[in-house]
Design an enzyme around this catalytic site. Structure first.
Site, short mmCIF file in Angstrom:
data_model
loop_
_atom_site.label_atom_id
_atom_site.label_comp_id
_atom_site.label_asym_id
_atom_site.label_seq_id
_atom_site.Cartn_x
_atom_site.Cartn_y
_atom_site.Cartn_z
N HIS A 188 26.92 -15.12 17.45
CA HIS A 188 27.72 -15.09 16.21
C HIS A 188 28.71 -13.94 16.23
O HIS A 188 29.87 -14.08 15.84
CB HIS A 188 26.77 -14.95 15.01
CG HIS A 188 27.48 -14.78 13.71
ND1 HIS A 188 27.93 -15.85 12.97
CD2 HIS A 188 27.86 -13.68 13.02
CE1 HIS A 188 28.53 -15.42 11.88
NE2 HIS A 188 28.50 -14.10 11.88
N ARG A 289 35.08 -29.40 12.34
CA ARG A 289 33.64 -29.27 12.07
C ARG A 289 33.39 -29.70 10.62
O ARG A 289 33.80 -29.02 9.69
CB ARG A 289 33.19 -27.83 12.27
CG ARG A 289 33.50 -27.25 13.65
CD ARG A 289 32.98 -25.82 13.71
NE ARG A 289 33.29 -25.16 14.98
CZ ARG A 289 34.35 -24.39 15.20
NH1 ARG A 289 35.23 -24.19 14.21
NH2 ARG A 289 34.55 -23.84 16.36
N ARG A 325 34.60 -34.32 14.20
CA ARG A 325 33.21 -34.40 14.69
C ARG A 325 32.30 -34.72 13.53
O ARG A 325 32.31 -34.04 12.51
CB ARG A 325 32.79 -33.09 15.34
CG ARG A 325 31.37 -33.13 15.93
CD ARG A 325 30.96 -31.79 16.53
NE ARG A 325 30.78 -30.78 15.50
CZ ARG A 325 30.55 -29.49 15.77
NH1 ARG A 325 30.53 -29.06 17.02
NH2 ARG A 325 30.39 -28.62 14.79
N GLU A 414 27.98 -32.48 25.69
CA GLU A 414 27.28 -31.20 25.57
C GLU A 414 26.02 -31.17 26.43
O GLU A 414 25.44 -30.10 26.64
CB GLU A 414 26.89 -30.96 24.11
CG GLU A 414 28.07 -30.89 23.16
CD GLU A 414 27.64 -31.06 21.72
OE1 GLU A 414 27.66 -30.06 20.99
OE2 GLU A 414 27.28 -32.19 21.33
N ASN A 437 30.11 -24.57 24.93
CA ASN A 437 29.06 -23.65 24.51
C ASN A 437 27.68 -24.24 24.80
O ASN A 437 26.84 -23.64 25.46
CB ASN A 437 29.17 -23.34 23.01
CG ASN A 437 30.53 -22.79 22.64
OD1 ASN A 437 31.36 -22.52 23.49
ND2 ASN A 437 30.75 -22.61 21.35
N ASP A 438 27.44 -25.45 24.27
CA ASP A 438 26.15 -26.10 24.50
C ASP A 438 26.02 -26.62 25.92
O ASP A 438 24.92 -26.59 26.50
CB ASP A 438 25.94 -27.23 23.50
CG ASP A 438 25.29 -26.76 22.21
OD1 ASP A 438 24.48 -25.82 22.27
OD2 ASP A 438 25.61 -27.30 21.15
N ARG A 448 21.91 -19.42 24.53
CA ARG A 448 23.23 -18.82 24.46
C ARG A 448 23.30 -17.60 23.53
O ARG A 448 24.31 -16.90 23.51
CB ARG A 448 24.27 -19.85 24.02
CG ARG A 448 24.18 -20.29 22.58
CD ARG A 448 25.12 -21.44 22.34
NE ARG A 448 25.42 -21.60 20.92
CZ ARG A 448 26.16 -22.58 20.42
NH1 ARG A 448 26.71 -23.46 21.24
NH2 ARG A 448 26.39 -22.66 19.14
N CYS A 491 36.75 -28.50 23.66
CA CYS A 491 36.84 -27.86 22.35
C CYS A 491 35.90 -26.68 22.22
O CYS A 491 35.77 -26.09 21.15
CB CYS A 491 36.59 -28.86 21.23
SG CYS A 491 34.92 -29.58 21.25
#
Length: 566
Positions: A188, A289, A325, A414, A437-438, A448, A491
């Site tokens: 974060h 999102r 999404r 992902e 990221n995933d 992560r 993305c």
């Protein structure tokens, strides 16, 4: 001079005095008792402290200028008034005669331990709970609230990691850069630093040994920290300032030196984000999102509410592509009406598209709302499902999208399974978007959020790059078999790294989507290379044995990065 290294997560070069976050609040003594205080009075004092902390956090949320910051503060305020937490603490006061600060400490610690034991995204919630615990104990003891230090002169902030409520209130005019000994590149703290455009380094394990007041040079691109900076470091900072001014704007066109178009899109999560991205010149939205409509609610928003919110975002991009999404609930985004927080491993549990199996109907209603919002605007809507793992799931989602009247269905890549079966998946959907990221987390089997695994959880990992390549090759195979044009976008956070953006393009990715702040630097670097060069650099990166060597090899060949201070 001492040189330290970490993981650079947001480019920028600064020189400033190092200032540490205050030490965590001390744990109240074990068994600390009520003494002369009546249990009922102690419970009342605890409730008053919780109300005061909640009110202060809400006040800060209302004063926050950044939507992300306001959301984090609101979430922390809700946690400060959590009825279950306060009820458990009250039981320890009345049942065991503990002082309210000790009772609160034990109740919150048990709650945090439960979250940490779940692993994955839920483990990150433990830090939120411990932050609230510290605030409540300080309130009870009459101590200053934890938070960002206040100084007359701007400074470089260092910490083990930052609680979301602290990160949300970072003032870039006071904090020159952020260096943490913990955290990972997708934590974060790292993500919010990028949104603020704040030079940042995470996982710099030795920074805790540098005394407060030490002047340091920080390079958020290379992850380097130097003590006692001199003339060379000052020149590097001045070069960064000059280059930042030179690339301060994006002209609305992502293109390589040979004229190859690479549309640069924006990741957005609110109508405010969309307006800012449009103002920055984004060529569309690569990731909308939709969770903002659902988070913080006890029940599903109505179709009409969703239509209103989606329409507000689509209206900022008339005639342009907006990739929506569908709800990515679960893991770190639990929803009481949709997800099960008792899952043993939420990151691998019922999240994203999988929630439609548990609670059918929510996804269908969301698709209806998206379709109605498209009809009300001139935007070109593409819709995609998160957490797709099989061809059957992709086929079913395409059917649901068509039933709602949405013409361009797609899915997120992902999971490694989606990457290696992209050829089959793309026979049923028209595009895929790589959530790096995933994809990195699952490919490398590395949480992560863990700073100790930052080396593994790096999108430069050759294994991750090969997953990207496999996805692109799958798209080409589907096209060769008559599926029609198939688009592959990125993305995830990787798209905002200018050097990695070149590699992604070289691997065959068609579009890149990032925060609005990333558009100008990525565009500047892409304009310096042709497709042949990008492909050569991609091949070079994939051949390296590690993420560090892959990044170093590419950066060495891209002299424009040094020229632009990236």
């Amino acid at each position: 001079m001492q040189t330290l290294t970490g993981v650079g997560v947001c480019a920028g070069r600064v020189i400033g005095e190092l200032v540490s976050m205050p030490k965590p609040v001390a744990e109240p003594a074990a068994g600390l008792s009520l003494r002369d205080e009546e249990p009922e009075a102690a419970v009342a004092r605890l409730q008053e402290a919780a109300a005061a902390v909640k009110a202060e956090l809400k006040r800060r949320a209302e004063a926050a200028t950044e939507k992300d910051a306001a959301d984090v503060l609101k979430s922390t305020a809700l946690m400060a008034g959590d009825k279950a937490l306060l009820k458990n603490a009250a039981k320890l006061i009345t049942g065991r005669g503990l002082a309210p600060e000790r009772a609160l400490w034990e109740a919150a610690s048990d709650y945090a331990d439960q979250m940490r034991a779940l692993g994955g995204y839920m483990a990150e919630r433990a830090a939120d709970i411990e932050d609230v615990r510290a605030r409540l104990v300080c309130q009870l003891q009459g101590l200053p609230m934890p938070g960002i230090p206040q100084r007359e002169e701007p400074f470089v902030l260092t910490a083990e990691d930052l609680a979301p409520a602290d990160t949300a209130t970072l003032d870039p005019s006071q904090v020159l850069a952020l260096v943490t000994s913990g955290g990972g590149p997708q934590s974060h703290t790292a993500i919010l630093a990028r949104n603020l455009g704040l030079p940042a380094i995470v996982a710099a394990r030795d920074i805790e040994g540098v005394p407060d007041g030490t002047e340091v040079y920080v390079d958020g691109a290379t992850g380097e920290i130097r003590t006692e900076p001199g003339a060379d470091e000052l020149e590097l900072v001045e070069a960064w300032v000059r280059s930042a001014a030179a690339r301060s704007g994006f002209d609305g066109r992502g293109v390589l030196a040979d004229g190859t178009e690479i549309p640069l899109l924006a990741n957005v999560g609110t109508p405010e984000d969309a307006r800012a991205a449009a103002a920055a010149g984004a060529q569309g939205v690569g990731l909308l999102r939709t969770e903002f409509c659902f988070l913080g609610r006890d029940q599903e928003p109505s179709v009409e509410e969703q239509v209103e919110q989606y329409t507000a975002i689509l209206a900022s991009f008339p005639g342009k592509k907006v990739v929506v999404r569908t709800l990515d609930a679960g893991a770190d985004k639990p929803l009481p009406f949709l997800t099960d927080t008792s899952e043993p491993n939420p990151a691998l549990g019922v999240r994203g598209y999988r929630t439609d199996r548990a609670v059918p109907g929510v996804l269908a209603r969301q698709l209806e709302a998206i379709a109605r919002a498209e009809e009300a605007t001139d935007a070109e809507v593409w819709v995609m499902a998160p957490m797709i793992a099989t061809t059957t799931e992709a086929q079913e989602f395409a059917r649901m999208a068509a039933a709602a009247g949405l013409r361009v269905p797609g899915v997120m890549v992902e999971t490694p399974s989606a990457a290696v079966t992209a050829d089959q998946i793309l026979r049923h959907v028209k595009f895929v978007s790589l959530g790096t990221n995933d994809l990195t987390q699952y490919t490398m089997a590395a949480d992560r959020m863990m700073g100790s695994l930052a080396e593994l959880n790096n999108p430069w990992q050759p294994a991750v790059l090969r997953m990207v390549r496999s996805t692109v090759e799958g798209a080409r195979e589907a096209e060769a078999e008559g599926a029609g044009p198939r688009n592959v976008g990125v993305c995830g956070e990787a798209a905002a790294d200018p050097a990695l953006a070149v590699v992604l393009v070289g691997l065959g990715v068609h579009t890149l989507s990032m925060s609005a702040r990333g558009l100008a630097p990525v565009a500047a670097v892409l304009r310096s290379v042709d497709m042949g060069t990008a492909q050569a650099l991609a091949a070079l990166a994939v051949q390296q044995p590690s993420a560090e060597e892959a990044a170093a090899a590419v950066r060495t060949e891209l002299s424009v990065l040094a020229e632009l201070g990236l």
